[in-house]
Design a protein around this motif. Structure first.
Motif, PDB file in Angstrom:
ATOM      1  N   LEU A 107      28.825  35.592  42.434  1.00  0.00           N
ATOM      2  CA  LEU A 107      30.089  36.275  42.730  1.00  0.00           C
ATOM      3  C   LEU A 107      30.205  37.579  41.944  1.00  0.00           C
ATOM      4  O   LEU A 107      30.772  38.564  42.433  1.00  0.00           O
ATOM      5  CB  LEU A 107      31.266  35.355  42.407  1.00  0.00           C
ATOM      6  N   LEU A 108      29.671  37.592  40.722  1.00  0.00           N
ATOM      7  CA  LEU A 108      29.729  38.803  39.914  1.00  0.00           C
ATOM      8  C   LEU A 108      28.830  39.908  40.475  1.00  0.00           C
ATOM      9  O   LEU A 108      29.075  41.094  40.236  1.00  0.00           O
ATOM     10  CB  LEU A 108      29.345  38.484  38.470  1.00  0.00           C
ATOM     11  N   VAL A 109      27.791  39.520  41.195  1.00  0.00           N
ATOM     12  CA  VAL A 109      26.972  40.515  41.904  1.00  0.00           C
ATOM     13  C   VAL A 109      27.860  41.282  42.888  1.00  0.00           C
ATOM     14  O   VAL A 109      27.821  42.519  42.969  1.00  0.00           O
ATOM     15  CB  VAL A 109      25.793  39.853  42.637  1.00  0.00           C
ATOM     16  N   LEU A 110      28.664  40.538  43.645  1.00  0.00           N
ATOM     17  CA  LEU A 110      29.579  41.174  44.610  1.00  0.00           C
ATOM     18  C   LEU A 110      30.637  42.003  43.899  1.00  0.00           C
ATOM     19  O   LEU A 110      30.959  43.116  44.322  1.00  0.00           O
ATOM     20  CB  LEU A 110      30.250  40.098  45.463  1.00  0.00           C
ATOM     21  N   ALA A 111      31.196  41.441  42.812  1.00  0.00           N
ATOM     22  CA  ALA A 111      32.247  42.148  42.081  1.00  0.00           C
ATOM     23  C   ALA A 111      31.749  43.473  41.527  1.00  0.00           C
ATOM     24  O   ALA A 111      32.447  44.498  41.587  1.00  0.00           O
ATOM     25  CB  ALA A 111      32.769  41.269  40.954  1.00  0.00           C
ATOM     26  N   ALA A 112      30.526  43.455  40.983  1.00  0.00           N
ATOM     27  CA  ALA A 112      29.977  44.676  40.394  1.00  0.00           C
ATOM     28  C   ALA A 112      29.594  45.706  41.453  1.00  0.00           C
ATOM     29  O   ALA A 112      29.740  46.913  41.239  1.00  0.00           O
ATOM     30  CB  ALA A 112      28.757  44.323  39.542  1.00  0.00           C
ATOM     31  N   GLN A 113      29.131  45.223  42.597  1.00  0.00           N
ATOM     32  CA  GLN A 113      28.653  46.148  43.635  1.00  0.00           C
ATOM     33  C   GLN A 113      29.806  46.863  44.332  1.00  0.00           C
ATOM     34  O   GLN A 113      29.694  48.041  44.673  1.00  0.00           O
ATOM     35  CB  GLN A 113      27.816  45.375  44.653  1.00  0.00           C
ATOM     36  N   TRP A 114      30.917  46.147  44.529  1.00  0.00           N
ATOM     37  CA  TRP A 114      32.020  46.720  45.305  1.00  0.00           C
ATOM     38  C   TRP A 114      33.352  46.757  44.545  1.00  0.00           C
ATOM     39  O   TRP A 114      34.407  46.905  45.154  1.00  0.00           O
ATOM     40  CB  TRP A 114      32.187  45.942  46.615  1.00  0.00           C
ATOM     41  N   ASP A 115      33.321  46.607  43.223  1.00  0.00           N
ATOM     42  CA  ASP A 115      34.528  46.694  42.389  1.00  0.00           C
ATOM     43  C   ASP A 115      35.622  45.740  42.877  1.00  0.00           C
ATOM     44  O   ASP A 115      36.782  46.138  43.076  1.00  0.00           O
ATOM     45  CB  ASP A 115      35.077  48.128  42.357  1.00  0.00           C
ATOM     46  N   LEU A 116      35.265  44.483  43.070  1.00  0.00           N
ATOM     47  CA  LEU A 116      36.197  43.478  43.578  1.00  0.00           C
ATOM     48  C   LEU A 116      36.805  42.697  42.413  1.00  0.00           C
ATOM     49  O   LEU A 116      36.082  42.103  41.603  1.00  0.00           O
ATOM     50  CB  LEU A 116      35.469  42.524  44.530  1.00  0.00           C
ATOM     51  N   VAL A 117      38.126  42.673  42.335  1.00  0.00           N
ATOM     52  CA  VAL A 117      38.804  42.057  41.188  1.00  0.00           C
ATOM     53  C   VAL A 117      38.751  40.534  41.250  1.00  0.00           C
ATOM     54  O   VAL A 117      38.440  39.872  40.256  1.00  0.00           O
ATOM     55  CB  VAL A 117      40.269  42.540  41.113  1.00  0.00           C
ATOM     56  N   VAL A 118      39.078  39.946  42.419  1.00  0.00           N
ATOM     57  CA  VAL A 118      39.117  38.481  42.514  1.00  0.00           C
ATOM     58  C   VAL A 118      37.752  37.851  42.249  1.00  0.00           C
ATOM     59  O   VAL A 118      37.649  36.909  41.443  1.00  0.00           O
ATOM     60  CB  VAL A 118      39.675  38.041  43.891  1.00  0.00           C
ATOM     61  N   PRO A 119      36.664  38.330  42.884  1.00  0.00           N
ATOM     62  CA  PRO A 119      35.350  37.773  42.536  1.00  0.00           C
ATOM     63  C   PRO A 119      34.975  37.984  41.069  1.00  0.00           C
ATOM     64  O   PRO A 119      34.245  37.176  40.489  1.00  0.00           O
ATOM     65  CB  PRO A 119      34.392  38.544  43.459  1.00  0.00           C
ATOM     66  N   LEU A 120      35.488  39.051  40.450  1.00  0.00           N
ATOM     67  CA  LEU A 120      35.235  39.279  39.028  1.00  0.00           C
ATOM     68  C   LEU A 120      35.816  38.138  38.201  1.00  0.00           C
ATOM     69  O   LEU A 120      35.120  37.531  37.379  1.00  0.00           O
ATOM     70  CB  LEU A 120      35.845  40.612  38.595  1.00  0.00           C
ATOM     71  N   PHE A 121      37.096  37.850  38.406  1.00  0.00           N
ATOM     72  CA  PHE A 121      37.747  36.794  37.624  1.00  0.00           C
ATOM     73  C   PHE A 121      37.148  35.425  37.931  1.00  0.00           C
ATOM     74  O   PHE A 121      36.858  34.649  37.018  1.00  0.00           O
ATOM     75  CB  PHE A 121      39.256  36.787  37.907  1.00  0.00           C
ATOM     76  N   LEU A 122      36.961  35.141  39.225  1.00  0.00           N
ATOM     77  CA  LEU A 122      36.429  33.834  39.603  1.00  0.00           C
ATOM     78  C   LEU A 122      34.986  33.679  39.127  1.00  0.00           C
ATOM     79  O   LEU A 122      34.593  32.607  38.640  1.00  0.00           O
ATOM     80  CB  LEU A 122      36.508  33.666  41.125  1.00  0.00           C
ATOM     81  N   GLY A 123      34.202  34.746  39.255  1.00  0.00           N
ATOM     82  CA  GLY A 123      32.821  34.681  38.816  1.00  0.00           C
ATOM     83  C   GLY A 123      32.702  34.435  37.326  1.00  0.00           C
ATOM     84  O   GLY A 123      31.917  33.587  36.882  1.00  0.00           O
ATOM     85  N   LEU A 124      33.469  35.166  36.518  1.00  0.00           N
ATOM     86  CA  LEU A 124      33.434  34.956  35.072  1.00  0.00           C
ATOM     87  C   LEU A 124      33.919  33.557  34.707  1.00  0.00           C
ATOM     88  O   LEU A 124      33.387  32.912  33.797  1.00  0.00           O
ATOM     89  CB  LEU A 124      34.291  36.012  34.372  1.00  0.00           C
ATOM     90  N   LEU A 125      34.946  33.078  35.429  1.00  0.00           N
ATOM     91  CA  LEU A 125      35.450  31.735  35.172  1.00  0.00           C
ATOM     92  C   LEU A 125      34.359  30.687  35.423  1.00  0.00           C
ATOM     93  O   LEU A 125      34.144  29.780  34.616  1.00  0.00           O
ATOM     94  CB  LEU A 125      36.655  31.460  36.071  1.00  0.00           C
ATOM     95  N   LEU A 126      33.642  30.824  36.538  1.00  0.00           N
ATOM     96  CA  LEU A 126      32.614  29.840  36.889  1.00  0.00           C
ATOM     97  C   LEU A 126      31.389  29.929  35.973  1.00  0.00           C
ATOM     98  O   LEU A 126      30.742  28.907  35.712  1.00  0.00           O
ATOM     99  CB  LEU A 126      32.192  30.033  38.344  1.00  0.00           C
ATOM    100  N   THR A 127      31.071  31.126  35.481  1.00  0.00           N
ATOM    101  CA  THR A 127      29.932  31.216  34.561  1.00  0.00           C
ATOM    102  C   THR A 127      30.202  30.455  33.271  1.00  0.00           C
ATOM    103  O   THR A 127      29.263  30.090  32.557  1.00  0.00           O
ATOM    104  CB  THR A 127      29.595  32.681  34.216  1.00  0.00           C
ATOM    105  N   GLY A 128      31.477  30.190  32.989  1.00  0.00           N
ATOM    106  CA  GLY A 128      31.811  29.377  31.817  1.00  0.00           C
ATOM    107  C   GLY A 128      31.213  27.984  31.881  1.00  0.00           C
ATOM    108  O   GLY A 128      30.986  27.347  30.844  1.00  0.00           O
TER     109      GLY A 128
END
Length: 437
Positions: A107-128
């Motif tokens: 999800l963070l791949v998508l967040a970083a590529q297209w500056d997406l806020v929701v995938p950023l938060f969800l991706g970081l949460l799941l990497t935990g």
């Protein structure tokens, strides 16, 4: 009461004469390989993940929340993974943890590529979940270890995690090469590497962690909290009660927990804002990566030595050493925050302090907690540790925004007081009850 005999054709867990279970070497080998692969993804969050949060959100407040998401995810996953281990074994719990982390990195791949806020938060949460799995792996290393080798077994797995954690902050370099070939941004390519590492780590555990160390321990010790095919497993409510009781009545476990929580809180509070502080002082992304890598090397580089020392001189001495190293680190953070060399030295000492106090506290916790609540209590300790880390990560941003990096160092010094009080006394380090005969 005598110990139940092991089933015919099997061997028992840790031998009272100091000999580890025959399956211990294979268990350690599998855990080590998985740690190296999986922690590559975990190492991205303290540097690239933090910088990505600032870019995508374009707000210090939201960036602070994003930085907290990974640690909060680890806190939320600690108890469920502990419960899963108690019911299904370490193999299933660790595999699930690493694969959830892989999904988060994707999800963070998508967040970083297209500056997406929701995938950023969800991706970081799941990497935990990867952090929770990595923490559980260190306890898994002690399941079949003899009492004389528990600390060094735990520290070996912690040490091997250093390889991934040191490589992680520097994935921007291979990320540039992958980005040039695929069109992905540097950050996206870095998280793609992290996703692959986490997925492969889970696959290694799923295929190779046989026999399962916790289920083997359960079979040989008849611990009622653990699943065995011939016994009815404890309910989730019962496991939660056992976990709460363990923290309430077990004095050594409480002492160990204070050491674990203190080391995590102090370390995360200072480390989280270091990339931001370095950038404010004119440092580049490369300097940020080197600084965090040196910090991670301090956390894990001497882990085997720490484990051997703990087995020889005891848990209390390791925690005291951690207090001294933390104090030196915080003094530099307060007095030399304007110097890149001072910040780097502070972060190295911060990592070393964490290593002595956290490994010492974790080894004590593994030795003190009863078999009945072993996996559940360990999951609870990890959840509390990551919750404290999440609070520290979230609070450090606003604190530094209204004050300075030096003030964070002062606050860290105050947080050391409770564990210092415990270290000065001796009662909290003694056995609460005599071992069963």
């Amino acid at each position: 009461m005598s110990r139940p005999a092991a089933p015919t054709g099997t061997t028992t867990a840790a031998d009272p004469r100091g000999v580890s279970h025959p399956a211990q070497r294979r268990t350690l080998a599998v855990l080590v390989v998985a740690q190296i692969l999986g922690t590559i993804g975990l190492g991205v969050a303290p540097s690239i993940g933090i910088l990505l949060a600032g870019e995508v959100t374009d707000s210090e407040a939201w960036a602070g929340l994003a930085r907290t998401s990974s640690t909060l995810g680890a806190a939320l996953m600690g108890v469920p993974l502990g419960m899963m281990a108690a019911r299904r074994g370490r193999r299933v719990a660790l595999t699930v943890g690493w694969w959830i982390a892989g999904l988060g990195a994707a999800l963070l791949v998508l967040a970083a590529q297209w500056d997406l806020v929701v995938p950023l938060f969800l991706g970081l949460l799941l990497t935990g979940a990867g952090t929770a799995a990595s923490l559980q792996a260190r306890f898994a290393a002690t399941d079949l270890a003899s009492p004389a080798t528990r600390a060094r077994s735990l520290s070996l797995v912690v040490w091997m995690g250093a390889i991934g954690n040191v490589l992680g902050p520097n994935l921007g370099v291979p990320g540039q090469a992958i980005g040039a070939a695929t069109g992905l941004s540097v950050y996206s390519a870095a998280f793609l590497i992290a996703a692959v590492g986490s997925v492969v780590a889970g696959a290694v555990v799923l295929v190779l962690l046989r026999p399962d160390p916790l289920l083997l321990l359960a079979r040989d010790s008849a611990a009622p909290d653990l699943t065995v095919r011939s016994a009815r497993p404890a309910s989730r409510r019962q496991r939660l009660r056992d976990m709460a009781r363990e923290f309430r009545v077990n004095r050594r476990a409480r002492t160990a927990l204070v050491a674990i929580l203190t080391s995590q809180t102090v370390m995360v509070a200072l480390m989280t804002m270091t990339p931001v502080h370095v950038q404010h002082e004119g440092g580049s992304v490369t300097i940020v990566g080197i600084t965090i890598s040196l910090h991670v090397a301090g956390m894990y580089g001497l882990s085997p030595v720490v484990g051997i020392l703990i087995d020889r001189v005891g848990h209390r001495a390791a925690v005291v050493a951690g207090i001294v190293l933390f104090a030196a680190s915080l003094a530099l953070a307060v007095l030399a925050s304007g110097s890149m060399a001072g910040v780097m030295a502070s972060l190295i000492l911060l990592g070393l302090g964490w290593s002595f106090m956290n490994v010492g506290g974790s080894a004590l916790f593994g030795a003190a907690v009863s078999d009945r609540a072993r996996a559940s209590a360990q999951g609870g300790a990890d959840a509390l540790s990551n919750l404290c880390g999440a609070v520290a990560s979230f609070a450090s941003g606003p604190i530094m925004a209204v004050s300075s990096f030096s003030v964070l160092g002062m606050i860290g010094a105050v947080l050391l007081v409770p564990v210092l009080v415990l270290a000065l006394g001796s009662g909290s380090w003694r056995e609460d009850r005599a071992p069963a005969s």
